[in-house]
Design an enzyme around this catalytic site. Structure first.
Site, PDB file in Angstrom:
ATOM      1  N   ASP A   1      78.884 -59.992 -31.340  1.00 42.45           N
ATOM      2  CA  ASP A   1      78.192 -60.388 -32.685  1.00 42.45           C
ATOM      3  C   ASP A   1      77.717 -61.950 -32.463  1.00 42.45           C
ATOM      4  O   ASP A   1      78.272 -62.739 -32.211  1.00 42.45           O
ATOM      5  CB  ASP A   1      78.807 -60.313 -33.979  1.00 42.45           C
ATOM      6  CG  ASP A   1      78.023 -60.129 -35.302  1.00 42.45           C
ATOM      7  OD1 ASP A   1      77.411 -61.202 -35.474  1.00 42.45           O
ATOM      8  OD2 ASP A   1      77.882 -59.037 -35.889  1.00 42.45           O
ATOM      9  N   ILE A   2      76.489 -62.187 -32.872  1.00 40.52           N
ATOM     10  CA  ILE A   2      75.871 -63.620 -32.893  1.00 40.52           C
ATOM     11  C   ILE A   2      76.446 -64.288 -33.948  1.00 40.52           C
ATOM     12  O   ILE A   2      76.182 -65.472 -33.822  1.00 40.52           O
ATOM     13  CB  ILE A   2      74.235 -63.624 -32.781  1.00 40.52           C
ATOM     14  CG1 ILE A   2      73.590 -63.009 -33.982  1.00 40.52           C
ATOM     15  CG2 ILE A   2      73.926 -62.903 -31.476  1.00 40.52           C
ATOM     16  CD1 ILE A   2      72.395 -62.891 -34.200  1.00 40.52           C
TER      17      ILE A   2
ATOM     18  N   ASN B   1      78.414 -50.366 -42.064  1.00 41.83           N
ATOM     19  CA  ASN B   1      77.623 -50.298 -43.440  1.00 41.83           C
ATOM     20  C   ASN B   1      76.532 -49.642 -43.443  1.00 41.83           C
ATOM     21  O   ASN B   1      75.928 -49.165 -42.562  1.00 41.83           O
ATOM     22  CB  ASN B   1      77.241 -51.855 -43.435  1.00 41.83           C
ATOM     23  CG  ASN B   1      78.138 -52.904 -43.462  1.00 41.83           C
ATOM     24  OD1 ASN B   1      79.216 -52.803 -43.813  1.00 41.83           O
ATOM     25  ND2 ASN B   1      77.816 -54.434 -42.788  1.00 41.83           N
TER      26      ASN B   1
ATOM     27  N   GLY C   1      75.150 -53.211 -47.472  1.00 41.73           N
ATOM     28  CA  GLY C   1      75.014 -54.338 -46.580  1.00 41.73           C
ATOM     29  C   GLY C   1      74.497 -54.134 -45.175  1.00 41.73           C
ATOM     30  O   GLY C   1      74.706 -55.007 -44.100  1.00 41.73           O
ATOM     31  N   GLN C   2      73.850 -53.021 -44.864  1.00 50.19           N
ATOM     32  CA  GLN C   2      73.314 -52.687 -43.377  1.00 50.19           C
ATOM     33  C   GLN C   2      71.747 -53.492 -43.609  1.00 50.19           C
ATOM     34  O   GLN C   2      71.094 -53.405 -44.487  1.00 50.19           O
ATOM     35  CB  GLN C   2      72.856 -51.163 -43.461  1.00 50.19           C
ATOM     36  CG  GLN C   2      72.136 -50.934 -41.970  1.00 50.19           C
ATOM     37  CD  GLN C   2      72.116 -49.224 -41.687  1.00 50.19           C
ATOM     38  OE1 GLN C   2      72.577 -48.500 -42.708  1.00 50.19           O
ATOM     39  NE2 GLN C   2      72.000 -49.062 -40.702  1.00 50.19           N
TER      40      GLN C   2
ATOM     41  N   HIS D   1      75.721 -48.899 -36.298  1.00 44.85           N
ATOM     42  CA  HIS D   1      76.638 -49.843 -35.684  1.00 44.85           C
ATOM     43  C   HIS D   1      77.834 -50.111 -36.227  1.00 44.85           C
ATOM     44  O   HIS D   1      78.030 -49.734 -37.515  1.00 44.85           O
ATOM     45  CB  HIS D   1      75.944 -50.997 -35.372  1.00 44.85           C
ATOM     46  CG  HIS D   1      75.484 -51.989 -36.528  1.00 44.85           C
ATOM     47  ND1 HIS D   1      74.296 -51.470 -37.258  1.00 44.85           N
ATOM     48  CD2 HIS D   1      76.151 -53.010 -36.934  1.00 44.85           C
ATOM     49  CE1 HIS D   1      74.381 -52.342 -38.143  1.00 44.85           C
ATOM     50  NE2 HIS D   1      75.107 -53.316 -38.141  1.00 44.85           N
TER      51      HIS D   1
ATOM     52  N   HIS E   1      81.382 -52.516 -36.491  1.00 44.41           N
ATOM     53  CA  HIS E   1      81.727 -53.921 -36.060  1.00 44.41           C
ATOM     54  C   HIS E   1      83.310 -53.794 -35.690  1.00 44.41           C
ATOM     55  O   HIS E   1      83.952 -53.094 -36.719  1.00 44.41           O
ATOM     56  CB  HIS E   1      81.844 -54.693 -37.258  1.00 44.41           C
ATOM     57  CG  HIS E   1      80.113 -55.126 -37.751  1.00 44.41           C
ATOM     58  ND1 HIS E   1      79.720 -56.277 -37.460  1.00 44.41           N
ATOM     59  CD2 HIS E   1      79.347 -54.431 -38.487  1.00 44.41           C
ATOM     60  CE1 HIS E   1      78.547 -56.114 -38.244  1.00 44.41           C
ATOM     61  NE2 HIS E   1      78.546 -55.096 -38.794  1.00 44.41           N
TER      62      HIS E   1
END
Length: 113
Positions: free
Chosen positions: A30-31, A86, A92-93, A99, A101
């Site tokens: 994740d960035i 999410n 919160g998407q 995807h 996390h």
């Protein structure tokens, strides 16, 4: 999907720090990590939200969770980890390509945030 950020990562149009890839999924760092280990696991098939899943996606979703467990072991998360997805705006998407996390490397709190 042409405008999908994750589809562009899958296609190699946008770089990502890959940690795992097979014919069905891609996992990358994740960035904006929220823990020492924060990896996104995405299906290569574009599915916008969890609500868009059908019974035909059951095997793919199982593969994603098995991949999450495998990566957790490989990334040293023996003390525990969290897998989160999410769904839609209120959930919160922010990227409309499902995807998951994989988060760990520190004590998780509940409720999150």
């Amino acid at each position: 999907m042409q405008d999908c950020l994750f589809c562009k990562i899958i296609a190699g149009e946008i770089p990502a720090q890959k940690v795992y890839e097979d014919d069905q999924v891609l996992a990358f760092k994740d960035i904006a990590p929220v823990a020492p280990v924060h990896v996104l696991i995405i299906p290569k098939q574009h599915i916008a939200t969890l609500e868009d899943l059908t019974a035909e996606n059951a095997e793919l979703m199982g593969h994603i969770l098995v991949t999450a467990a495998k990566l957790a072991k490989e990334l040293g998360l023996a003390k525990g980890y969290r897998v989160v997805s999410n769904c839609k705006e209120d959930g919160g998407q922010t990227v409309y390509h499902i995807h998951f996390h994989l988060i760990g490397g520190r004590q998780m709190q509940w409720p999150p945030g």
